[in-house]
Design an enzyme around this catalytic site. Structure first.
Site, PDB file in Angstrom:
ATOM      1  N   GLU A  86      39.555  38.189  31.108  1.00 16.45           N
ATOM      2  CA  GLU A  86      40.682  37.325  31.154  1.00 16.45           C
ATOM      3  C   GLU A  86      41.251  37.432  29.187  1.00 16.45           C
ATOM      4  O   GLU A  86      40.420  37.003  28.443  1.00 16.45           O
ATOM      5  CB  GLU A  86      40.901  36.329  31.224  1.00 16.45           C
ATOM      6  CG  GLU A  86      42.605  35.591  31.728  1.00 16.45           C
ATOM      7  CD  GLU A  86      42.482  34.319  32.767  1.00 16.45           C
ATOM      8  OE1 GLU A  86      41.594  33.695  32.807  1.00 16.45           O
ATOM      9  OE2 GLU A  86      43.864  33.945  32.260  1.00 16.45           O
ATOM     10  N   ARG A 119      25.208  33.549  35.535  1.00 15.76           N
ATOM     11  CA  ARG A 119      25.873  33.832  34.185  1.00 15.76           C
ATOM     12  C   ARG A 119      24.344  33.322  33.538  1.00 15.76           C
ATOM     13  O   ARG A 119      23.248  33.138  33.480  1.00 15.76           O
ATOM     14  CB  ARG A 119      26.802  32.830  34.429  1.00 15.76           C
ATOM     15  CG  ARG A 119      27.067  31.116  34.046  1.00 15.76           C
ATOM     16  CD  ARG A 119      28.235  30.578  34.327  1.00 15.76           C
ATOM     17  NE  ARG A 119      29.402  30.793  33.433  1.00 15.76           N
ATOM     18  CZ  ARG A 119      30.178  31.200  33.375  1.00 15.76           C
ATOM     19  NH1 ARG A 119      30.572  32.336  34.843  1.00 15.76           N
ATOM     20  NH2 ARG A 119      31.265  31.382  32.518  1.00 15.76           N
ATOM     21  N   LYS A 162      35.339  29.576  27.477  1.00 16.74           N
ATOM     22  CA  LYS A 162      36.163  29.563  26.549  1.00 16.74           C
ATOM     23  C   LYS A 162      36.742  28.094  25.849  1.00 16.74           C
ATOM     24  O   LYS A 162      37.571  28.060  24.882  1.00 16.74           O
ATOM     25  CB  LYS A 162      37.315  31.207  26.895  1.00 16.74           C
ATOM     26  CG  LYS A 162      37.196  31.958  26.415  1.00 16.74           C
ATOM     27  CD  LYS A 162      37.784  32.863  27.640  1.00 16.74           C
ATOM     28  CE  LYS A 162      37.719  33.397  28.836  1.00 16.74           C
ATOM     29  NZ  LYS A 162      38.467  34.247  29.603  1.00 16.74           N
TER      30      LYS A 162
HETATM   31  P1  ATP Z   1      35.114  31.619  30.738  1.00 18.03           P
HETATM   32  O1  ATP Z   1      33.945  30.663  31.036  1.00 18.03           O
HETATM   33  O2  ATP Z   1      34.081  31.705  29.239  1.00 18.03           O
HETATM   34  O3  ATP Z   1      36.266  30.884  30.292  1.00 18.03           O
HETATM   35  P2  ATP Z   1      35.499  33.779  32.117  1.00 18.03           P
HETATM   36  O4  ATP Z   1      34.464  33.937  33.666  1.00 18.03           O
HETATM   37  O5  ATP Z   1      36.712  32.607  31.944  1.00 18.03           O
HETATM   38  O6  ATP Z   1      34.118  33.037  31.134  1.00 18.03           O
HETATM   39  P3  ATP Z   1      36.496  36.020  32.043  1.00 18.03           P
HETATM   40  O7  ATP Z   1      37.216  36.093  30.853  1.00 18.03           O
HETATM   41  O8  ATP Z   1      37.166  36.288  32.652  1.00 18.03           O
HETATM   42  O9  ATP Z   1      36.477  34.792  31.814  1.00 18.03           O
HETATM   43  O10 ATP Z   1      34.979  36.987  32.231  1.00 18.03           O
HETATM   44  C1  ATP Z   1      35.140  38.658  32.365  1.00 18.03           C
HETATM   45  C2  ATP Z   1      33.770  39.231  32.487  1.00 18.03           C
HETATM   46  O11 ATP Z   1      32.707  37.884  32.047  1.00 18.03           O
HETATM   47  C3  ATP Z   1      33.740  38.078  34.456  1.00 18.03           C
HETATM   48  O12 ATP Z   1      33.183  39.238  35.039  1.00 18.03           O
HETATM   49  C4  ATP Z   1      32.371  37.184  34.284  1.00 18.03           C
HETATM   50  O13 ATP Z   1      31.978  36.914  35.612  1.00 18.03           O
HETATM   51  C5  ATP Z   1      31.431  37.659  32.731  1.00 18.03           C
HETATM   52  N1  ATP Z   1      31.010  35.957  32.601  1.00 18.03           N
HETATM   53  C6  ATP Z   1      31.984  35.372  31.400  1.00 18.03           C
HETATM   54  N2  ATP Z   1      31.214  34.017  31.109  1.00 18.03           N
HETATM   55  C7  ATP Z   1      29.823  34.954  31.710  1.00 18.03           C
HETATM   56  C8  ATP Z   1      28.261  33.898  31.525  1.00 18.03           C
HETATM   57  N3  ATP Z   1      28.131  33.504  30.579  1.00 18.03           N
HETATM   58  N4  ATP Z   1      27.705  35.304  31.917  1.00 18.03           N
HETATM   59  C9  ATP Z   1      27.576  36.739  32.307  1.00 18.03           C
HETATM   60  N5  ATP Z   1      29.149  36.415  32.847  1.00 18.03           N
HETATM   61  C10 ATP Z   1      29.918  36.019  32.372  1.00 18.03           C
HETATM   62 MG    MG Z   2      37.707  34.007  34.596  1.00 19.48          MG
END
Ligand code: ATP
Ligand code: MG
Length: 569
Positions: A43, A271, A281
């Site tokens: 995102e 994760r 984020k």
């Molecule tokens: P955040 O918690 O930092 O906002 P998010 O999951 O909302 O992270 P996205 O931009 O939706 O952020 O993430 C894109 C991809 O990265 C998704 O498939 C998510 O599952 C993966 N991802 C995000 N954080 C991690 C992590 N700590 N370890 C592994 N994969 C991750």
């Molecule tokens: Mg997400």
């Protein structure tokens, strides 16, 4: 030397894991006709971090290993929080890591028309309805983990009425928040995600790509599975928190069977959690917005932009992703493992250089006033083919202040009054005098050198001394700004249990010093990486370095010294 060229990155051995096993089984049974298509779906509401790198390496790595494709898809369904700068930084970071999506660059917003058509289809089928409860009422009707939800009074609207209302939602007839489109699933489901989840909401907001075209926006769960299907993804990999969303993913695609090209398989993995780091984020944004760091690319940030400025190489990050593996068990990875991966990579690639970080003047009293000679210094101790360079030696030198102690503690083998050390690559010297200022601070020391002990001349190394210190000719040394970084948080789990990570910031996480470096370093180009002998690995900062004016960031010390070396920066 360029460590950032993916072509130069040797293929890494990839460990087997449960997702590989699933893919190999699918290839064996011909489930997808041998196809492997994955996607990385960020995102664009922040910069990518090291957790995302795990997902990037996994998705792109699988596509590479099984001859498939990995898509980069911006999951941009949330108009308020998304910005173009994030899109650009994400593209830059994925490329920097060395991955290529080829022609497969997509945006969920590309599918807004299709998503809308599918929503009308669900309405026609009786699988979706327009609800006119307020947001609070919807929440109250949803129930809890222990109590079932209850049906909205609007749940029984006819498809014709729903279609009319939905079209008018799209046409902008209603105010934000007055109606939503919901899936008609089961308000009594033990899985809250299946209690008639919202598919569309009214939101008058400017979207970074579709501008003002839409005033209704699809929700993540609805968008994601359809985007995967439209792109004919085979294996849709996500983190464990989406496990409870999988039934919804499957429900939507089942209801759209025949309308979408395929039904990808969602597979969840744990994760990445890294000690001394926060990874959300939102929390990273709090550090940026609160001015606790200098931006998303601050070298202390776990963002890929920050790690890059810190001196991390794509190779080190890919090595890390491979080393930590992929599983379904949530765990914390020690931050030291990431640092070790960087040391391993830089140890083989970084030329050695000399820098004096905390200078103390040393005068060789018996060296000719105008004398100058050159000492040959290897560029890499294990790589004779990298050759040697000449470093000038003169009467006045700089050494590390730390390499002299007036009253040496037991076991201290460096300089002290009357003691001898070897000036690395040069002579053995003996300390003869200490000069102090009015406050008693040591301002310079005097030594005599032994002309028969010059390194590299026959017999010179016969006389052994225990201490071996680095130095620079005062006349030739170039000033350089050096930034020494430490962990951003003092606590290994700064946001555990929902506590405020800002309370655990390390006040000493960044220190800027005026150092001296050997002449060759004055010409360092942005992102050149070096080992400064005895000090660690450094990178010429890509933002602050100017021609002839390098600024060096310490990427990592030579050894894991966290908490072990009192007074270490
Ligand atoms: P955040 O918690 O930092 O906002 P998010 O999951 O909302 O992270 P996205 O931009 O939706 O952020 O993430 C894109 C991809 O990265 C998704 O498939 C998510 O599952 C993966 N991802 C995000 N954080 C991690 C992590 N700590 N370890 C592994 N994969 C991750
Ligand atoms: Mg997400």
């Amino acid at each position: 030397m360029n460590h950032d060229n993916p072509a130069a990155i040797p293929p890494q051995p990839s460990a087997p894991h449960f997702i590989r096993a699933i893919i190999e089984e699918d290839i064996r049974t011909g489930k997808w006709q041998g196809r492997v298509e994955t996607r990385f779906p960020p995102e664009p509401n922040g910069y990518l971090h090291i957790g995302h790198a795990k997902s990037i390496c996994l998705n792109f790595g699988l596509a590479r290993d099984y001859g498939g494709a990995c898509h980069l898809r911006f999951d941009d369904t949330n108009p308020e929080k998304e910005e173009r700068q994030y899109v650009e930084s994400i593209i830059e970071s994925v490329q920097w890591l060395g991955f290529d999506w080829g022609r497969h660059l997509y945006h969920a917003s590309d599918y807004f028309d299709r998503l809308y058509e599918f929503a009308e289809r669900l309405i026609d089928q009786g699988d979706a309805y327009v609800d006119s409860l307020t947001a609070e009422e919807i929440r109250a009707y949803r129930g809890t983990l222990t109590e079932p939800g209850k049906d909205s009074p609007y749940r029984t609207r006819s498809p014709a009425e729903n279609l009319d209302l939905f079209r008018r939602m799209k046409a902008g007839e209603f105010a934000d928040g007055t109606h939503v489109l919901r899936a008609r699933i089961d308000m009594g489901s033990p899985n809250i995600n299946l209690r008639d989840p919202v598919l569309y909401r009214i939101r008058r907001a400017h979207h970074h790509r579709t501008g003002g075209n839409w005033c209704i926006y699809p929700m993540y769960d609805y968008t994601h599975c359809i985007s995967d299907a439209l792109e004919t993804i085979t294996h849709s990999l996500c983190t464990l928190e989406f496990e409870d969303h999988r039934p919804l993913y499957d429900w939507i695609l089942d209801r759209l069977k025949g309308a979408v090209p395929c039904h990808p398989q969602q597979i969840e993995f744990a994760r990445l959690n890294l000690t001394y780091t926060v990874m959300s984020k939102r929390k990273l944004m709090a550090l940026v917005d609160g001015g606790y760091v200098e931006g998303w690319d601050d070298p202390r940030m776990p963002t890929l932009a920050g790690l890059r400025r810190r001196g991390y190489t794509p190779t080190a990050i890919r090595l890390f992703a491979d080393r930590i593996g992929v599983s379904k068990a949530d765990s914390w990875i020690d931050a030291g493992i990431l640092e070790d991966c960087l040391r391993e990579d830089l140890n083989t690639h970084a030329p050695r250089r000399i820098a004096v970080l905390e200078p103390l003047k040393l005068i060789l009293d018996n060296y000719p006033e105008q004398g100058e000679e050159t000492c040959l210094v290897p560029n890499h101790p294990q790589k004779p083919e990298w050759g040697k360079r000449a470093i000038p030696l003169t009467r006045e030198l700089y050494i590390e202040a730390d390499d002299f102690k007036e009253t040496p503690p037991k076991g201290y083998f460096r300089l002290s009054p009357g003691a001898e050390v070897r000036l690395r690559y040069a002579y053995i010297v003996r300390c003869t005098d200490v000069v102090k200022d009015a406050e008693g601070n040591i301002v310079q020391i005097h030594c005599t050198y032994d002309p028969d002990t010059r390194s590299g001349t026959p017999g010179a190394e016969k006389r052994k001394v225990k201490g071996n210190i680095h130095w620079l000719s005062a006349k030739h040394a170039r000033p350089a700004e050096v930034r020494l970084y430490d962990r951003l948080f003092l606590n290994a789990h700064p946001d555990a249990g929902g506590r405020d990570h800002l309370a655990f910031l390390n006040p000493g996480s960044s220190r800027t010093i005026a150092a001296y470096v050997e002449p060759a370093l004055a010409q360092a180009q942005p992102e050149d990486r070096f080992q400064f002998e005895r000090h660690g690995y450094f990178i010429a900062d890509r933002v602050s370095t100017t021609p002839g004016g390098p600024v060096f960031n310490r990427a990592v010390s030579l050894r894991d010294s966290w908490g072990k070396t009192p007074g270490s920066p």
